[in-house]
Design an enzyme around this catalytic site. Sequence first.
Site, PDB file in Angstrom:
ATOM      1  CB  SER A 106      40.633  38.211  43.814  1.00  0.00           C
ATOM      2  OG  SER A 106      40.709  39.445  44.496  1.00  0.00           O
ATOM      3  CB  ALA A 203      40.005  41.172  40.859  1.00  0.00           C
ATOM      4  CE  LYS A 204      46.496  42.880  47.570  1.00  0.00           C
ATOM      5  NZ  LYS A 204      46.682  44.299  47.199  1.00  0.00           N
ATOM      6  CB  CYS A 205      44.373  40.064  39.340  1.00  0.00           C
ATOM      7  SG  CYS A 205      43.645  41.431  38.434  1.00  0.00           S
ATOM      8  CE1 TYR A 209      48.589  46.643  43.563  1.00  0.00           C
ATOM      9  CE2 TYR A 209      47.368  44.799  42.634  1.00  0.00           C
ATOM     10  CZ  TYR A 209      47.538  45.731  43.638  1.00  0.00           C
ATOM     11  OH  TYR A 209      46.675  45.774  44.702  1.00  0.00           O
TER      12      TYR A 209
END
Length: 365
Positions: A106, A203-205, A209
């Site tokens: 990420s 990517a965990k951004c 969300y």
Amino acid sequence: MSGGDNLEFEIRPNPAPVSDADRAALLANPGFGRIFTDHMATIRYADGKGWYEPRIEARAPIPMDPASAVLHYAQEIFEGLKAYTLPDGGVAMFRPDANANRFNQSAQRMAMPQLPVETFLQSLHEIISIDRNWIPQGEEGSLYLRPFAYASEVFLGVRPATEYLYLVIASPVGPYFSGGVKPVTLWASPDYTRAAPGGTGAAKCGGNYAAGLSAQAEAAEHGCDQVVYLDAVERKYIDELGGMNVFLVLDDGTLVTPPLTGTILPGITRDSVIKLAERAGRRVEERPISLDEWREGAASGRVREAFACGTAAVITPIGVIKSEDGEFTVADGGSGEVTMGIRKQLVDIQRGRAEDPFGWVHRVL
């Protein structure tokens, strides 16, 4: 020191921790993500200096300049994992190395500095060690760990920041489903997509969300628990839920899940399900799944079960899918034997109650 190698955390115990009595009252019904432990981990980064000043200190508000880069250009990433109490009284995490590697993937996508895996793991160890008494002792209690990093440089200009802050906070949590695991109802959004090829879907951004909140609100308006996204190109293939990966279970026991093509998050629970299924001799297909295939398969009985998976809820059965073209029910209504069997196996491994064939359980204490 450059890049976070051989960093030693300075421990600054909270001078006013929550009392034993107050902590016990909070842990009696912690909910999910509502209460937090006494401490947090922090590490700073600056170009030319690397990672520095690693600390464990009292959890407190973060001073932030209104021109901090993250507030304007959203350079931010995070992870989520849990620490569990083992049957022998010890404490362990589940696959934290996988979270560390995904955190760095990420970071690369968001033009942020990568944190050495050893430093990431050490920050988790330190928080768990100092706040061990915050781990709920119930059957499904755990300590949810939230490592994250953001651009802390004070500037206005579209470029990667030169300063960052990494933190870990921890939240005691109870069962994700207070009334037990129940099938969820999904809304297949006709208008919103989660990510497009070349975007930040893998990517965990936080931005991923935030962009999904309107779609989630739309799902709620249709009486649904979650949104399920279709692909951004053809608007016909399943991507993922708002924060979970999707699996279908076919009538021959085969598991089918959308492939990792850069538009969906490479879930650690997803990967664990695949590895456990293949080890058990179950066939797993990673391929595109259209909403029409899912609908027709549910009608014919070809699709027997469906479930979503992720860190918070582990595995969640899917019962009903609604869309502009009507709704359909998965053949077993969401209470599938395969789904719940995989869930039990995974939870038992995480909590040290079953064989750990892949060495996933990382003992801390």
